[in-house]
Design an enzyme around this catalytic site. Structure first.
Site, PDB file in Angstrom:
ATOM      1  N   LYS A 299       0.951  -1.206  -0.105  1.00 47.88           N
ATOM      2  CA  LYS A 299      -0.092  -0.154   0.024  1.00 47.88           C
ATOM      3  C   LYS A 299       0.922   1.222  -0.122  1.00 47.88           C
ATOM      4  O   LYS A 299       2.050   1.085   0.396  1.00 47.88           O
ATOM      5  CB  LYS A 299      -0.917   0.269   1.145  1.00 47.88           C
ATOM      6  CG  LYS A 299      -1.933  -1.148   1.222  1.00 47.88           C
ATOM      7  CD  LYS A 299      -2.864  -0.737   2.466  1.00 47.88           C
ATOM      8  CE  LYS A 299      -3.863  -1.815   2.823  1.00 47.88           C
ATOM      9  NZ  LYS A 299      -5.058  -1.580   1.762  1.00 47.88           N
TER      10      LYS A 299
ATOM     11  N   ARG B 246      -9.799 -11.775   2.555  1.00 49.71           N
ATOM     12  CA  ARG B 246     -10.646 -12.722   2.126  1.00 49.71           C
ATOM     13  C   ARG B 246     -10.186 -14.075   2.333  1.00 49.71           C
ATOM     14  O   ARG B 246     -10.829 -15.224   2.649  1.00 49.71           O
ATOM     15  CB  ARG B 246     -11.374 -12.539   0.713  1.00 49.71           C
ATOM     16  CG  ARG B 246     -10.034 -12.497  -0.159  1.00 49.71           C
ATOM     17  CD  ARG B 246     -10.544 -11.749  -1.645  1.00 49.71           C
ATOM     18  NE  ARG B 246     -10.562 -10.334  -1.449  1.00 49.71           N
ATOM     19  CZ  ARG B 246     -10.942  -9.410  -2.445  1.00 49.71           C
ATOM     20  NH1 ARG B 246     -11.384  -9.953  -3.308  1.00 49.71           N
ATOM     21  NH2 ARG B 246     -11.030  -8.066  -2.090  1.00 49.71           N
TER      22      ARG B 246
END
Ligand code: BES
Ligand code: MN
Ligand code: ZN
Length: 479
Positions: A261, A335
């Site tokens: 990020k 996830r």
């Protein structure tokens, strides 16, 4: 926080701050006269001079000049007196009490039944919260130690107390820096709750790998802080009315992994365990409320880091349910963690499982900062969660879950890719999770917006909010 119902009028209650609810501008004069017949004209003149309109959640502070037992008075607007108006008023009272370091607060928002009192107490405590333990001592203000609820119902406010404790725990866990809360310490905080019928089992990274949880293992392997799998269980004494599971994303820091990020996106990523914190907070409340429902609280705790051992793009992970996941972005890590947890929860014989996760930026794009996205194929479960959120004053919005969007997750080498296209990213994330649920009814709640505030909002301080704890507790206990 102690909670008591005094039987004196507000002006005679010994407190640091006396809070008087005003149900709208038209009610200002009558309410002040009822509260203090001798000095109502003065208070009214002050309120008019300050143009106090008594809108729900607004406040005006006045000195009491020794006319009331409390040295300070706070007028707060309670609007139409709806549950939401009462929350805003009580929350504002809590917020202002904390600003003043008031340790005993008398709160008079009218006659409250039990349901209204629950909302008022939770909102007051929520507004009174501040994460200031790393501030210099003289910069901290005391939290309220005693709430005197004038006009409240008799009886122990157990539901409010439990929800508030759960919310506060979740907020503390989110607010702590990632150097303090990492998988091991998050698990230790869950273990501290064991007892009174709640059991807590924690697996270390070896056990997780041996169990075949390839998602948790891969995401966690790039960190010096090894993964933990947390399984909390509440079992009622008799035959349970239902069996339920809560699953939380516990990414204690999300750097993105090799799909790193930018700094701006990483700044607040200690919040990425907020789903796990919500599950732990809810389990705390459930332990206190002892519902006749079996409840499992499951958290996959990992740090998603960029290191020599990090999992890589193109890797194929062997998940707990046997499916193979092809990695196209290591920042879509939540996830993968949830997938193993959901597959595990599917083996517990539960009727329903609800997962909570700060899963996608796409959900924040869709719904903004204050709505969580609800994804499920089960209309009955959706209805119950929506009703619980409404009762708790949380914002939940059902999103579509179209089967045919799964096209986006088609893999070349494995069974499924871990990301779809840019568009509809919250939906494809939910569709991915669905592939790992087998048996129970399932709902996914994406709390990426509401879980963490970059700046204060309403009566919430900046930082963790405890989002979804009130909803989950109400859903499970029917409170
Ligand atoms: N933890 C983030 C999602 C997030 C974003 C939470 C903003 C709270 C605020 C998640 O792990 C993530 O990085 N998601 C990616 C998914 C993408 C790579 C498909 C995202 O949202 O960009
Ligand atoms: Mn990520
Ligand atoms: Zn994440």
């Amino acid at each position: 926080m102690q909670i008591r119902v005094p039987n004196q009028p507000l002006r005679s209650v010994e407190a640091d701050l006396a809070v008087l609810g005003i149900p709208g501008e038209d009610a200002l004069e009558a309410t002040l006269r009822a509260a203090d017949p001798d000095h109502a004209d003065d208070w009214l003149a002050a309120a008019r001079a300050e143009e106090f309109k008594a809108k729900a959640g607004t406040a005006l502070a006045l000195p009491s000049f020794g006319r009331w037992k409390a040295p300070r008075i706070l007028l707060v607007g309670t609007g139409e007196g709806s549950a939401q108006d009462l929350r805003l008023a009580a929350g504002k009272a809590g917020f202002e009490a904390r600003n003043r370091g008031a340790s005993t607060v008398a709160l008079a928002l009218g006659e409250l039944d039990e349901a209204a009192a629950t909302e008022v107490i939770v909102a007051f405590g929520t507004g009174n919260y501040r994460f200031d333990r790393y501030k210099a001592e003289d910069q901290r203000k005391a939290a309220a130690g005693t709430l005197l609820l004038v006009g409240g119902p008799d009886g122990d406010p157990a539901v409010a107390r439990a929800i508030l404790a759960g919310v506060t725990l979740a907020r503390d866990l989110v607010n702590e820096p990632a150097a303090e809360i990492y998988p091991e310490t998050l698990a230790a905080r869950a273990e501290e709750l064991a007892g009174d019928g709640l059991t807590v089992e924690v697996w270390d990274a070896d056990r997780i790998r041996e169990a075949g949880m390839g998602g948790i293992t891969a995401v966690g392997q790039g960190s010096a802080k090894p993964a933990r799998f947390i399984h909390m269980t509440w079992k009622p004494e008799g035959e349970p009315r239902a069996r339920l599971a809560l699953v939380g994303k516990g990414v204690t820091f999300d750097a993105g992994g090799l799909s790193l990020k930018p700094s701006s996106g990483m700044q607040t990523m200690r919040c990425d365990m907020a789903g796990g914190a919500a599950v732990i907070g809810a389990m705390r409340a459930i332990r206190d409320l002892r519902p006749d429902v079996e409840v499992h609280g499951i958290v996959g705790a990992v740090e998603n880091m960029n290191a020599a051992d990090s999992y890589k793009l193109g890797d194929i992970l062997h998940m707990y349910n046997g499916k193979r996941v092809e990695i196209h972005n290591t920042d879509a890590e939540g996830r993968l963690v949830l997938a193993d947890c959901l597959a595990y929860a599917s083996e517990l014989g539960v009727d329903a499982v609800v997962d909570a996760a700060t899963l996608t930026g796409a959900c924040v794009v869709a719904l903004g900062d204050h709505y969580s996205g609800l994804f499920t194929d089960d209309d009955a479960l959706a209805g119950k969660l929506e009703a619980a959120a409404e009762a708790a004053g949380e914002y939940l919005w059902r999103m579509p879950l179209p089967d045919w969007y799964k096209e986006q997750l088609k893999a070349e080498w494995g069974d499924i890719k871990n990301v779809g296209s840019r568009w509809g990213g919250a939906i494809t994330a939910a569709l991915f999770l669905r592939e790992f649920v087998d048996g129970p009814a399932w709902a996914h709640v994406d709390i990426a917006g509401p879980a963490f505030l970059e700046k204060p909002w309403r009566h919430f301080a900046a930082g963790g909010t405890g989002a979804l704890v009130p909803t989950l507790v109400r859903w499970i206990t029917g409170a």
